[in-house]
Scaffold this active site. Structure first.
Site, PDB file in Angstrom:
ATOM      1  N   CYS A 334       0.789  -1.234   0.000  1.00  0.00           N
ATOM      2  CA  CYS A 334       0.000   0.000   0.000  1.00  0.00           C
ATOM      3  C   CYS A 334       0.825   1.290   0.000  1.00  0.00           C
ATOM      4  CB  CYS A 334      -1.033   0.024   1.111  1.00  0.00           C
ATOM      5  SG  CYS A 334      -0.939  -1.303   2.289  1.00  0.00           S
ATOM      6  N   ARG A 363       7.015 -11.219   5.117  1.00  0.00           N
ATOM      7  CA  ARG A 363       6.610 -10.986   6.498  1.00  0.00           C
ATOM      8  C   ARG A 363       7.261 -12.039   7.372  1.00  0.00           C
ATOM      9  NH1 ARG A 363       0.108  -9.920   5.542  1.00  0.00           N
ATOM     10  NH2 ARG A 363       0.407  -8.182   4.101  1.00  0.00           N
ATOM     11  N   GLN A 381       0.991 -11.057  -3.226  1.00  0.00           N
ATOM     12  CA  GLN A 381      -0.423 -10.724  -3.066  1.00  0.00           C
ATOM     13  C   GLN A 381      -1.007 -10.316  -4.406  1.00  0.00           C
ATOM     14  OE1 GLN A 381       0.134  -7.560  -0.046  1.00  0.00           O
ATOM     15  NE2 GLN A 381      -1.321  -8.736   1.164  1.00  0.00           N
ATOM     16  N   ASP A 383      -2.877  -7.885  -5.120  1.00  0.00           N
ATOM     17  CA  ASP A 383      -3.278  -6.703  -4.378  1.00  0.00           C
ATOM     18  C   ASP A 383      -3.886  -5.647  -5.298  1.00  0.00           C
ATOM     19  OD1 ASP A 383      -3.499  -5.218  -2.119  1.00  0.00           O
ATOM     20  OD2 ASP A 383      -1.354  -4.848  -1.864  1.00  0.00           O
ATOM     21  N   HIS A 385      -5.584  -1.393  -4.902  1.00  0.00           N
ATOM     22  CA  HIS A 385      -6.125  -0.298  -4.103  1.00  0.00           C
ATOM     23  C   HIS A 385      -7.064   0.511  -4.956  1.00  0.00           C
ATOM     24  CE1 HIS A 385      -2.487  -1.487  -1.929  1.00  0.00           C
ATOM     25  NE2 HIS A 385      -3.263  -1.291  -0.886  1.00  0.00           N
ATOM     26  N   LYS A 465     -14.549  -4.309   6.816  1.00  0.00           N
ATOM     27  CA  LYS A 465     -14.127  -5.153   5.700  1.00  0.00           C
ATOM     28  C   LYS A 465     -15.130  -6.252   5.439  1.00  0.00           C
ATOM     29  CE  LYS A 465     -11.544  -8.469   8.489  1.00  0.00           C
ATOM     30  NZ  LYS A 465     -10.364  -9.309   8.593  1.00  0.00           N
ATOM     31  N   HIS A 511      -8.408  -1.450   0.236  1.00  0.00           N
ATOM     32  CA  HIS A 511      -7.471  -2.503  -0.143  1.00  0.00           C
ATOM     33  C   HIS A 511      -8.304  -3.705  -0.528  1.00  0.00           C
ATOM     34  CE1 HIS A 511      -4.329  -0.661   2.539  1.00  0.00           C
ATOM     35  NE2 HIS A 511      -5.373  -0.409   3.290  1.00  0.00           N
TER      36      HIS A 511
END
Length: 635
Positions: A334, A363, A381, A383, A385, A465, A511
């Site tokens: 992000c 991570r 990911q 991912d 946005h 979420k 996200h």
RNA sequence: GCCGGCGUAGCUCAAUUGGCAGAGCAGCUGACUUGUAAUCAGCAGGUUGCGGGUUCGAGUCCCAUCGUCGGCUCCA
């Protein structure tokens, strides 16, 4: 006399203070025999519990949806009694019913072994054979404390002390006494289809600072058949284990010398990943996304601003120093997307922005939680946005959800459930925005006709979420998609856009990861298909198998034509017998085996063996090619 | 990270009470020319995860460590 209303609407009269069992007896002796517990006004109670006022009554039998919880819980008590017999000094933690089974936590003088499971099982069978009644008693709190102190059960004492009620219920059967709300089956003979499955360590109350207890997991079902079915399911899950299939099909590995939780994609796995990613990218472009690439590391400023160094640091890898500055490897994408957003002034006319990236992040996960592809330390990911105005948020959310569902469908998953998490007590962002966001999420779920469970207050502090859980081929649920509002980062990075009024405004940011991570998704995909990937994903879609050298030229021609049609095709013209080569292709789960012998050669056809053993005998190659879905086109 | 189990050839697994590390498959070489889940023969393959210790002698026992498995915990 009091009235009891039965589920079918009928009303029976019993004497005040008569038990549920009496009532069942009155309805029918067969029912009384099958009865395990009762349900008064929707609350589960013991069969021998007295009924003192008119109410609705339901008799819980082995077939009732509530039954498993009751008899599994009773089974946990029976196991505890077996343990008490084997280890008189045992101290007891908690022993609840869980999905498909039960467990109980014990503090024991020695570590249990797998052989102990059999011993415990035997003891349990003895207890069951004795048909010991479960006796419920109400005692005062002081009495309960005294009782469990005498029994030397410190964990139980701790639980009792925390109870608000002054009246405590205890259950006993045989020598075992337990703090318990109930209800239970009438006696230990009421349920016998069980199996102990595993031993595990478990902290008292899940707290790693408290003592580690030994937990025994077991499973129990109302009937032998259901138990067997469940054990078969476990067996089936083992067969589908992606770690096993990953090795057998040469898809991926992790390597001790490199580091745990770091995934190597072998050529076969990489083929599948490439196909997934290509399809994913096409789908995103078609659905109005832009794709981006961002760096893997960034200076500490970024992570200080995002707040990650404050509350996520323990999951981040240590910084590396470059030219006197600290750089961190990214645990999330992000901040990078935000930096692109901030690279110039944005107008409301630019919004919504849908920015996606297959972003690889790292991570630090505790060593004990790593698990195949499902829990790793480095992963990619899928991912994105979405940055938009308040007016756009509702359409955007609906669109994301619709997009997600279409993606799942393409990969062969159709059973999907939504979980909506709302504002927790501690949260950032103003309440209006939260409400609007939750509304938008809610309406999107309704519009898509999804089943939805609401977790009130279960959202992260930075926004509400929706998570989607998908069900795989053998009925297991996996949490994959997450669509998450963020009221925090736009503030921290001071993201703005210029509105039609010429003023600066704060955009909404969402996200979302649809597949979650490519690694985890791949793991689930392998288990869903048991390694037999659908044709469009299979690393090798077809293998050409000439019977003997005499068909070698024809085989090469067939291979060439298929390759030119864009099919991933291999030729296996080794001098082994056809049976051997078929077996090999079968074990590799190749969807199509193109068998070419004298007959096919002469008639210019192909015979196709499918993975399920069926044959398409002497068909025209063009027809066969035309009829199969070799490539998934993004709808 | 914590508790417990496991770690032997590329893979799956053997190896009495501590007593010469072995088999099948895969690999390589050769023969066989094959009709739908294993053709035959030969060859090669190992510092028993890594490091210490006990012992005349350790795959086996002890300690430590790494990895892995089942859980706990975590998943801002």
């Amino acid at each position: 006399m009091i009235d009891l209303k039965l589920p079918d609407g009928k009303v029976i009269n019993i004497e005040k203070g008569a038990t549920v069992l009496d009532a069942a007896q009155k309805i029918g002796p067969g029912l009384a025999k099958a009865a395990l517990a009762g349900k008064i006004n929707g609350h589960l109670i013991d069969l021998r519990a007295p009924v003192n006022e008119s109410a609705s009554l339901e008799i819980v039998t082995g077939k009732s949806p509530e039954a498993p919880e009751v008899f599994r819980h009773s089974m946990a008590h029976i196991m505890a009694e077996a343990i008490l017999q084997l280890f008189p000094e045992a101290q007891f933690g908690i022993g609840p019913a869980i999905e498909n089974g039960f467990y109980y936590d014990f503090l024991l003088p020695r570590a249990l072994t797998t052989e102990d499971l059999e011993t415990v099982e035997e003891k349990m069978k003895e207890v069951i054979a004795k048909r010991l009644p479960f006796v419920r008693r109400e005692v005062s709190k002081e009495e309960a404390l005294k009782m469990f102190k005498e029994l030397n059960q410190p964990f139980k004492l701790e639980l009792i002390e925390e109870l608000e009620d002054q009246t405590i219920t205890v259950y006993s059967q045989g020598k075992f006494v337990d703090l318990c709300r109930g209800p239970h089956v009438p006696d230990s003979g009421a349920v016998k289809n069980f199996k102990l499955l595993s031993i595990a360590g478990a902290y008292w109350r899940g707290d790693e600072k408290r003592p580690m207890l030994q937990r025994i997991y077991g499973t129990a079902f109302a009937s032998k058949e259901e138990l067997k079915e469940h054990l078969d399911r476990l067996e089936e899950a083992k067969k589908r284990d992606h770690r096993k299939l990953g090795k057998e099909l040469d898809l991926f590995s992790t390597q001790e010398e490199v580091g745990p939780g770091l995934v190597f994609w072998h050529p076969n796995g990489a083929r599948i990943r490439h196909t997934i990613e290509t399809f994913w990218k096409e789908m995103h472009y078609k659905n109005g996304y832009e794709l981006m690439y961002t760096p893997h590391i960034g200076q500490s400023w970024l992570w200080e601003t995002s707040g990650h160094l404050d509350f996520y640091k323990e999951s981040m890898y240590s910084p590396m120093e470059i030219d006197g500055s600290d750089y961190f490897i990214k645990p999330m994408n992000c901040p990078f997307h935000i930096m692109i957003y901030k690279s110039k002034v944005r107008s409301y006319r630019d919004l919504p922005l849908r920015w996606a990236e297959l972003g690889t992040v790292y991570r630090y996960e505790k060593s004990g939680v790593l698990h195949g592809l499902l829990r790793v330390r480095g992963f990619t990911q899928d991912d994105a946005h979405i940055i938009c105005t308040p007016e756009q948020i509702e359409d955007e959310i609906r669109e994301v959800l619709r997009f997600s569902l279409s993606l799942w469908k393409a990969f062969g998953f159709s059973s999907i459930k939504a979980y909506l998490a709302t504002r927790p007590a501690k949260a950032v962002g103003d309440e209006n925005r939260w409400n609007q966001a939750i509304e938008a999420l809610n309406r999107a779920v309704v519009a898509e006709g999804l089943d939805c469970e609401v977790d009130d207050g279960g959202g992260a502090f930075y926004g509400p979420k929706i998570d989607l859980k998908i069900k795989d081929a053998i009925g297991r649920e996996w949490q994959m998609t997450t669509i998450q509002f963020d009221f925090n980062l736009p503030e921290r990075f001071d993201m703005t856009y210029v509105g039609s009024d010429g003023n600066r405004h704060r955009p909404y940011m969402v996200h979302r990861a649809l597949l979650g991570s490519i690694e985890r998704f791949f793991g689930v995909l392998i288990e869903h298909y048991g390694g037999a990937m659908p044709v469009w994903l299979a690393p090798v879609q077809a293998r050409v198998l000439p019977i003997s050298d005499r068909q070698a030229d024809y085989a090469r021609l067939v291979q060439k034509q298929m390759r030119e049609a864009g099919i991933r095709v291999e030729l296996d013209d080794r001098s082994d017998k056809i049976g051997y080569r078929v077996r090999q292709a079968q074990l590799e789960k190749v969807p199509f085996m193109i068998i070419l012998g004298e007959q096919e050669c002469e008639s210019s056809t192909v015979t196709v063996r499918l993975r399920n053993g069926d044959n398409l005998n002497q068909v025209k190659l063009e027809d066969f090619i035309r009829e199969q879905e070799w490539k998934k086109t993004s709808a």
